[in-house]
Motif scaffolding. Sequence first.
Motif, mmCIF file in Angstrom:
data_model
loop_
_atom_site.group_PDB
_atom_site.id
_atom_site.type_symbol
_atom_site.label_atom_id
_atom_site.label_comp_id
_atom_site.label_asym_id
_atom_site.label_seq_id
_atom_site.Cartn_x
_atom_site.Cartn_y
_atom_site.Cartn_z
ATOM 1 N N GLY A 96 0.841 -1.176 0.000
ATOM 2 C CA GLY A 96 0.000 0.000 0.000
ATOM 3 C C GLY A 96 0.870 1.217 0.000
ATOM 4 N N GLY A 97 0.422 2.283 -0.647
ATOM 5 C CA GLY A 97 1.174 3.522 -0.644
ATOM 6 C C GLY A 97 2.506 3.419 -1.342
ATOM 7 N N GLY A 98 2.664 2.494 -2.287
ATOM 8 C CA GLY A 98 3.905 2.398 -3.033
ATOM 9 C C GLY A 98 4.971 1.586 -2.346
ATOM 10 N N SER A 99 4.695 1.034 -1.169
ATOM 11 C CA SER A 99 5.700 0.205 -0.517
ATOM 12 C C SER A 99 5.094 -1.155 -0.199
ATOM 13 N N SER A 100 5.984 -2.114 0.065
ATOM 14 C CA SER A 100 5.566 -3.475 0.343
ATOM 15 C C SER A 100 6.471 -4.051 1.413
ATOM 16 N N VAL A 101 5.912 -4.867 2.309
ATOM 17 C CA VAL A 101 6.703 -5.519 3.348
ATOM 18 C C VAL A 101 6.582 -7.024 3.150
ATOM 19 N N SER A 102 7.731 -7.702 3.067
ATOM 20 C CA SER A 102 7.782 -9.155 2.948
ATOM 21 C C SER A 102 8.454 -9.698 4.186
ATOM 22 N N ALA A 103 7.763 -10.535 4.928
ATOM 23 C CA ALA A 103 8.330 -11.124 6.141
ATOM 24 C C ALA A 103 8.928 -12.475 5.805
ATOM 25 N N GLY A 104 9.927 -12.891 6.567
ATOM 26 C CA GLY A 104 10.589 -14.148 6.297
ATOM 27 C C GLY A 104 10.887 -14.904 7.565
ATOM 28 N N SER A 105 11.645 -15.971 7.450
ATOM 29 C CA SER A 105 12.030 -16.775 8.602
ATOM 30 C C SER A 105 13.108 -16.054 9.392
ATOM 31 N N GLY A 106 13.195 -16.366 10.661
ATOM 32 C CA GLY A 106 14.236 -15.794 11.495
ATOM 33 C C GLY A 106 13.869 -14.463 12.117
ATOM 34 N N GLY A 107 12.619 -14.011 11.953
ATOM 35 C CA GLY A 107 12.188 -12.780 12.604
ATOM 36 C C GLY A 107 12.539 -11.501 11.881
ATOM 37 N N ALA A 113 12.081 -8.973 8.109
ATOM 38 C CA ALA A 113 11.264 -8.655 6.939
ATOM 39 C C ALA A 113 12.002 -7.626 6.093
ATOM 40 N N LEU A 114 11.640 -7.561 4.815
ATOM 41 C CA LEU A 114 12.184 -6.536 3.918
ATOM 42 C C LEU A 114 11.051 -5.592 3.550
ATOM 43 N N GLN A 115 11.337 -4.323 3.597
ATOM 44 C CA GLN A 115 10.369 -3.318 3.169
ATOM 45 C C GLN A 115 10.925 -2.655 1.917
ATOM 46 N N THR A 116 10.164 -2.699 0.845
ATOM 47 C CA THR A 116 10.603 -2.091 -0.409
ATOM 48 C C THR A 116 9.799 -0.827 -0.671
ATOM 49 N N GLY A 117 10.448 0.161 -1.279
ATOM 50 C CA GLY A 117 9.786 1.422 -1.599
ATOM 51 C C GLY A 117 9.313 1.451 -3.037
ATOM 52 N N ALA A 118 8.578 2.501 -3.354
ATOM 53 C CA ALA A 118 8.122 2.717 -4.724
ATOM 54 C C ALA A 118 9.338 2.900 -5.632
ATOM 55 N N ALA A 119 9.223 2.469 -6.891
ATOM 56 C CA ALA A 119 10.356 2.548 -7.814
ATOM 57 C C ALA A 119 9.885 2.979 -9.194
ATOM 58 N N ARG A 120 10.663 3.854 -9.799
ATOM 59 C CA ARG A 120 10.426 4.286 -11.181
ATOM 60 C C ARG A 120 11.730 4.151 -11.952
ATOM 61 N N ALA A 121 11.642 3.688 -13.194
ATOM 62 C CA ALA A 121 12.835 3.582 -14.040
ATOM 63 C C ALA A 121 13.506 4.948 -14.112
#
Length: 164
Positions: free
Chosen positions: A21-32, A34-42
């Motif tokens: 939402g809002g151009g960003s995304s959070v991906s959680a993983g093992s080991g406690g 997560a990665l948060q990615t921001g909006a991206a434009r070429a």
Amino acid sequence: MKRTIVVCALACVAAGCSSSGGGSSVSAGSGGFALQTGAARAGGETSVALRTQPEAAGVVTLVGNLRYDRDRLQVADCVLSDAARTAGGGAKTLNWGEPSAGLVAAVVSGGLEALPADAEVFACRFGVKDGAAGSAAAVRAEGEVSDAQLVERSFAVEARVAID
């Protein structure tokens, strides 16, 4: 070339859940982590942040690699978050480097105070290459973390940066 980086962000890709939402995304993983990615434009910039989740309580040191799609992204810098830097009175540091295109090696260390739970550890800023519009760039963090009793465990997380 040695640079300061928060390695904890690498662990965040391991969990595998996501929300956006809002151009960003959070991906959680093992080991406690997560990665948060921001909006991206070429032709622009984006960021990828490694975050601790509540399950990461007690982590004091992180050693890992952040692999990214070198055909679409180019690392600019990595910075330790204020929350991680001030853990335990400001003893934490981030050391990072790019031993080869598409690979950031990072270490977060200093003192036996735990990194804050549910907070950003470090973030890397990337230039988004021209011609990458309409695609997605894969990012994977993996490595080892240690607690104050020197008990080690592995982490691995993956995320995708959607490029407009």
